[in-house]
Motif scaffolding. Structure first.
Motif, PDB file in Angstrom:
ATOM      1  N   GLY A  88     -23.711  89.527 -89.968  1.00 39.10           N
ATOM      2  CA  GLY A  88     -23.857  90.642 -89.490  1.00 39.10           C
ATOM      3  C   GLY A  88     -23.605  91.580 -90.865  1.00 39.10           C
ATOM      4  N   ARG A  89     -23.737  91.021 -92.015  1.00 37.43           N
ATOM      5  CA  ARG A  89     -23.491  91.714 -93.176  1.00 37.43           C
ATOM      6  C   ARG A  89     -25.079  92.310 -93.521  1.00 37.43           C
ATOM      7  NH1 ARG A  89     -19.384  89.974 -96.338  1.00 37.43           N
ATOM      8  NH2 ARG A  89     -17.911  88.519 -95.480  1.00 37.43           N
ATOM      9  N   MET A  90     -26.010  91.909 -93.501  1.00 38.64           N
ATOM     10  CA  MET A  90     -27.252  92.436 -94.149  1.00 38.64           C
ATOM     11  C   MET A  90     -27.748  93.749 -93.823  1.00 38.64           C
ATOM     12  SD  MET A  90     -31.059  90.585 -94.248  1.00 38.64           S
ATOM     13  CE  MET A  90     -30.433  88.870 -94.991  1.00 38.64           C
ATOM     14  N   ALA A  91     -27.871  94.663 -94.896  1.00 40.06           N
ATOM     15  CA  ALA A  91     -28.427  95.896 -94.734  1.00 40.06           C
ATOM     16  C   ALA A  91     -29.778  95.811 -94.143  1.00 40.06           C
ATOM     17  CB  ALA A  91     -28.606  96.393 -96.208  1.00 40.06           C
ATOM     18  N   HIS A  92     -30.015  97.043 -93.485  1.00 34.86           N
ATOM     19  CA  HIS A  92     -31.300  97.094 -92.631  1.00 34.86           C
ATOM     20  C   HIS A  92     -31.657  96.243 -91.717  1.00 34.86           C
ATOM     21  CE1 HIS A  92     -32.244  99.906 -95.725  1.00 34.86           C
ATOM     22  NE2 HIS A  92     -32.789  99.295 -96.728  1.00 34.86           N
ATOM     23  N   SER A  93     -30.284  95.561 -91.077  1.00 33.35           N
ATOM     24  CA  SER A  93     -30.325  94.333 -90.184  1.00 33.35           C
ATOM     25  C   SER A  93     -29.525  94.674 -89.010  1.00 33.35           C
ATOM     26  CB  SER A  93     -30.411  93.010 -90.876  1.00 33.35           C
ATOM     27  OG  SER A  93     -30.448  92.133 -89.554  1.00 33.35           O
ATOM     28  N   ALA A  94     -29.093  96.116 -88.816  1.00 38.42           N
ATOM     29  CA  ALA A  94     -28.174  96.679 -88.022  1.00 38.42           C
ATOM     30  C   ALA A  94     -26.792  96.078 -88.611  1.00 38.42           C
ATOM     31  CB  ALA A  94     -28.378  96.465 -86.900  1.00 38.42           C
ATOM     32  N   PRO A 166     -34.468 100.671 -90.474  1.00 38.65           N
ATOM     33  CA  PRO A 166     -35.454 101.761 -90.654  1.00 38.65           C
ATOM     34  C   PRO A 166     -36.657 101.766 -90.228  1.00 38.65           C
ATOM     35  CG  PRO A 166     -34.618 100.335 -92.800  1.00 38.65           C
ATOM     36  CD  PRO A 166     -34.475  99.702 -91.480  1.00 38.65           C
ATOM     37  N   GLU A 167     -37.011 103.148 -89.819  1.00 43.00           N
ATOM     38  CA  GLU A 167     -38.066 103.467 -89.105  1.00 43.00           C
ATOM     39  C   GLU A 167     -39.382 102.947 -89.663  1.00 43.00           C
ATOM     40  OE1 GLU A 167     -40.073 107.154 -86.827  1.00 43.00           O
ATOM     41  OE2 GLU A 167     -38.369 107.457 -87.827  1.00 43.00           O
ATOM     42  N   VAL A 168     -40.343 102.474 -89.159  1.00 44.64           N
ATOM     43  CA  VAL A 168     -41.621 102.185 -89.565  1.00 44.64           C
ATOM     44  C   VAL A 168     -42.710 102.991 -88.636  1.00 44.64           C
ATOM     45  CG1 VAL A 168     -43.445 100.492 -90.012  1.00 44.64           C
ATOM     46  CG2 VAL A 168     -40.964  99.759 -90.331  1.00 44.64           C
ATOM     47  N   ALA A 169     -43.181 103.963 -89.246  1.00 45.72           N
ATOM     48  CA  ALA A 169     -44.081 104.828 -88.567  1.00 45.72           C
ATOM     49  C   ALA A 169     -45.261 104.239 -87.931  1.00 45.72           C
ATOM     50  CB  ALA A 169     -44.510 106.005 -89.543  1.00 45.72           C
ATOM     51  N   PRO A 170     -45.895 104.637 -86.916  1.00 42.62           N
ATOM     52  CA  PRO A 170     -46.907 103.867 -86.076  1.00 42.62           C
ATOM     53  C   PRO A 170     -48.002 104.120 -86.794  1.00 42.62           C
ATOM     54  CG  PRO A 170     -46.210 105.850 -85.039  1.00 42.62           C
ATOM     55  CD  PRO A 170     -44.956 105.709 -86.081  1.00 42.62           C
ATOM     56  N   PHE A 231     -37.356  96.112 -87.194  1.00 39.75           N
ATOM     57  CA  PHE A 231     -36.820  94.794 -87.411  1.00 39.75           C
ATOM     58  C   PHE A 231     -37.610  93.675 -88.363  1.00 39.75           C
ATOM     59  CE2 PHE A 231     -35.623  90.365 -86.415  1.00 39.75           C
ATOM     60  CZ  PHE A 231     -34.252  90.646 -86.870  1.00 39.75           C
ATOM     61  N   ILE A 232     -38.882  93.629 -87.856  1.00 39.50           N
ATOM     62  CA  ILE A 232     -39.846  92.639 -88.420  1.00 39.50           C
ATOM     63  C   ILE A 232     -40.076  92.981 -89.956  1.00 39.50           C
ATOM     64  CG2 ILE A 232     -42.028  91.808 -88.248  1.00 39.50           C
ATOM     65  CD1 ILE A 232     -41.568  91.910 -85.382  1.00 39.50           C
ATOM     66  N   LYS A 233     -40.405  94.048 -90.107  1.00 36.74           N
ATOM     67  CA  LYS A 233     -40.837  94.704 -91.505  1.00 36.74           C
ATOM     68  C   LYS A 233     -39.847  94.593 -92.581  1.00 36.74           C
ATOM     69  CE  LYS A 233     -43.118  97.321 -94.640  1.00 36.74           C
ATOM     70  NZ  LYS A 233     -44.204  96.987 -95.432  1.00 36.74           N
ATOM     71  N   TYR A 234     -38.602  94.786 -92.128  1.00 35.59           N
ATOM     72  CA  TYR A 234     -37.552  94.802 -93.250  1.00 35.59           C
ATOM     73  C   TYR A 234     -36.719  93.420 -93.198  1.00 35.59           C
ATOM     74  CZ  TYR A 234     -38.020  99.571 -94.445  1.00 35.59           C
ATOM     75  OH  TYR A 234     -38.467 100.667 -94.870  1.00 35.59           O
ATOM     76  N   ASN A 235     -36.876  92.374 -92.320  1.00 37.96           N
ATOM     77  CA  ASN A 235     -36.148  91.270 -92.173  1.00 37.96           C
ATOM     78  C   ASN A 235     -37.097  90.088 -92.085  1.00 37.96           C
ATOM     79  OD1 ASN A 235     -33.291  92.478 -92.048  1.00 37.96           O
ATOM     80  ND2 ASN A 235     -34.089  93.549 -90.299  1.00 37.96           N
ATOM     81  N   MET A 236     -38.466  90.120 -91.486  1.00 41.75           N
ATOM     82  CA  MET A 236     -39.111  88.889 -91.415  1.00 41.75           C
ATOM     83  C   MET A 236     -40.387  88.967 -92.249  1.00 41.75           C
ATOM     84  SD  MET A 236     -37.493  87.081 -89.019  1.00 41.75           S
ATOM     85  CE  MET A 236     -35.937  87.276 -88.993  1.00 41.75           C
ATOM     86  N   PRO A 237     -41.071  87.518 -92.289  1.00 39.11           N
ATOM     87  CA  PRO A 237     -40.384  86.265 -92.088  1.00 39.11           C
ATOM     88  C   PRO A 237     -38.914  86.015 -92.991  1.00 39.11           C
ATOM     89  CG  PRO A 237     -42.748  86.469 -92.579  1.00 39.11           C
ATOM     90  CD  PRO A 237     -42.151  87.647 -92.982  1.00 39.11           C
ATOM     91  N   LEU A 238     -38.439  85.092 -92.299  1.00 40.81           N
ATOM     92  CA  LEU A 238     -36.961  85.123 -92.959  1.00 40.81           C
ATOM     93  C   LEU A 238     -37.218  84.429 -94.081  1.00 40.81           C
ATOM     94  CD1 LEU A 238     -34.086  84.897 -91.624  1.00 40.81           C
ATOM     95  CD2 LEU A 238     -34.283  82.393 -91.372  1.00 40.81           C
ATOM     96  N   GLY A 239     -36.456  85.072 -95.154  1.00 44.24           N
ATOM     97  CA  GLY A 239     -36.508  85.006 -96.456  1.00 44.24           C
ATOM     98  C   GLY A 239     -37.660  85.674 -97.374  1.00 44.24           C
ATOM     99  N   ARG A 240     -38.491  86.336 -96.540  1.00 44.88           N
ATOM    100  CA  ARG A 240     -39.556  86.916 -97.195  1.00 44.88           C
ATOM    101  C   ARG A 240     -39.767  88.452 -96.635  1.00 44.88           C
ATOM    102  NH1 ARG A 240     -44.428  85.470 -96.473  1.00 44.88           N
ATOM    103  NH2 ARG A 240     -44.212  83.781 -94.900  1.00 44.88           N
ATOM    104  N   PRO A 241     -38.618  89.245 -96.541  1.00 47.03           N
ATOM    105  CA  PRO A 241     -38.653  90.512 -95.840  1.00 47.03           C
ATOM    106  C   PRO A 241     -39.536  91.502 -96.646  1.00 47.03           C
ATOM    107  CG  PRO A 241     -36.448  90.081 -96.888  1.00 47.03           C
ATOM    108  CD  PRO A 241     -37.227  88.790 -97.176  1.00 47.03           C
ATOM    109  N   GLY A 242     -40.230  92.382 -96.004  1.00 41.35           N
ATOM    110  CA  GLY A 242     -41.105  93.492 -96.565  1.00 41.35           C
ATOM    111  C   GLY A 242     -42.446  92.788 -96.902  1.00 41.35           C
ATOM    112  N   SER A 243     -42.742  91.435 -96.639  1.00 41.95           N
ATOM    113  CA  SER A 243     -43.858  90.988 -97.110  1.00 41.95           C
ATOM    114  C   SER A 243     -45.186  91.077 -96.154  1.00 41.95           C
ATOM    115  CB  SER A 243     -43.882  89.338 -97.218  1.00 41.95           C
ATOM    116  OG  SER A 243     -43.667  88.843 -95.805  1.00 41.95           O
TER     117      SER A 243
END
Length: 303
Positions: A88-94, A166-170, A231-243
């Motif tokens: 519950g600590r991580m930014a951009h992960s609610a 954070p919002e990811v535009a379509p 959620f996926i864009k900023y947090n996944m895959p686990l350990g590689r957010p934003g990839s």
């Protein structure tokens, strides 16, 4: 009379002249998705060795091991920490420190002003497909105290950078199931299984299922393709957010959310169409009640 009470009474007296616009937190908003989060929640080593510290630890345990410690309240394979990463600590992960100071708040989802306890109850009902614990239960108290502690020194009523997803535009060209399946098999299946079934060790989930009977249900916020993409864009895959690119995030979110999962517990008169019109027609981008390749989506895992 205290200033806050005076202000509330004055506001009530002039409600008709100046109607109050309450923020809708059905989908969390982020003031600036690119802003660098500056708030730092307290470390475990800062916990006092007293009754308060003990309750914070109890709340933490419930948060990260929810399914095992609260089997009466959880109806699937999820823990709170599956959507709110790093305990519950991580930014951009609610993160909890971004949520707790923003309640009470109006939510369109249930058309009422929700307390923080009611917000957690909603997570149990939808994301965890379970039975919400009572607001005054020991478990709810512990979870709320844990959230309060993570919010130590956070401002009240201020949207902090890093709150929500954070919002990811379509993408201009929309999403594509075929591309999404490819991304899923290459990037997600190693943890969540080729059929979205998750992973178990000794009978307990160590990686959550993404569809099927043990996944979040059709009422959960994550069933929205736009929410899942964020959620996926900023947090996944686990350990590689934003990839992943924005396009890949939308494609794989659509692929995940075209699969069946437990029924929306708000099902209206047993009708998917009535439920779609009441709860899903204006709730972001979702597939509930639509036909995909001739198959009606939203029948639930019991069909």
């Amino acid at each position: 009379m205290k200033p806050l009470l005076t202000a509330l009474l004055l506001a009530a007296g002039s409600a008709h002249a100046n109607p109050v616009t309450m923020e809708d937190q059905s989908q969390l908003k982020v003031p600036d998705a690119q802003a660098q989060p500056r708030f730092v929640p307290p470390a475990e080593g800062e916990l006092p060795d007293n009754a308060f510290g003990k309750m914070v630890r109890e709340g933490h345990a419930l948060f990260v091991d929810t399914r095992r410690l609260m089997p009466e309240a959880v109806g699937n394979g999820m823990n709170c920490s599956n959507c709110h990463l790093d305990q519950g600590r991580m930014a951009h992960s609610a993160p909890l420190w971004g949520a707790y100071p923003m309640y009470p708040a109006y939510r369109k989802k249930n058309d009422k002003v929700n307390t923080y306890a009611e917000r957690i109850q909603g997570c149990f009902q939808f994301s965890m497909n379970g039975k919400p614990p009572a607001a005054d239960s020991p478990q709810m108290t512990a979870l709320s105290v844990y959230s309060y502690w993570l919010s130590t020194k956070a401002p009240t009523g201020v949207e902090l950078a890093g709150r929500g997803y954070p919002e990811v535009a379509p993408p201009a060209g929309g999403y594509d199931f075929t591309r999404g399946q490819k991304v899923y098999l290459e990037q997600c299946a190693i943890c969540h299984g080729k059929q979205g079934e998750g992973q178990k060790v000794a009978g307990e989930y160590v990686m959550p299922p993404l569809w099927g009977r043990d996944a979040y249900n059709w009422g959960a916020g994550m069933h929205r393709i736009n929410t899942a993409a964020s959620f996926i864009k900023y947090n996944m895959p686990l350990g590689r957010p934003g990839s992943l690119s924005d396009q890949q995030a939308w494609d794989v979110a659509a692929w995940i959310n075209r699969h069946e999962r437990p029924q929306d517990p708000r099902l209206v008169e047993g009708s998917i169409e009535k439920t779609r019109l009441k709860f899903h027609a204006n709730d972001g981008v979702n597939l509930y009640g639509q036909k995909v390749e001739g198959v009606l989506i939203g029948q639930g895992t019991g069909h």
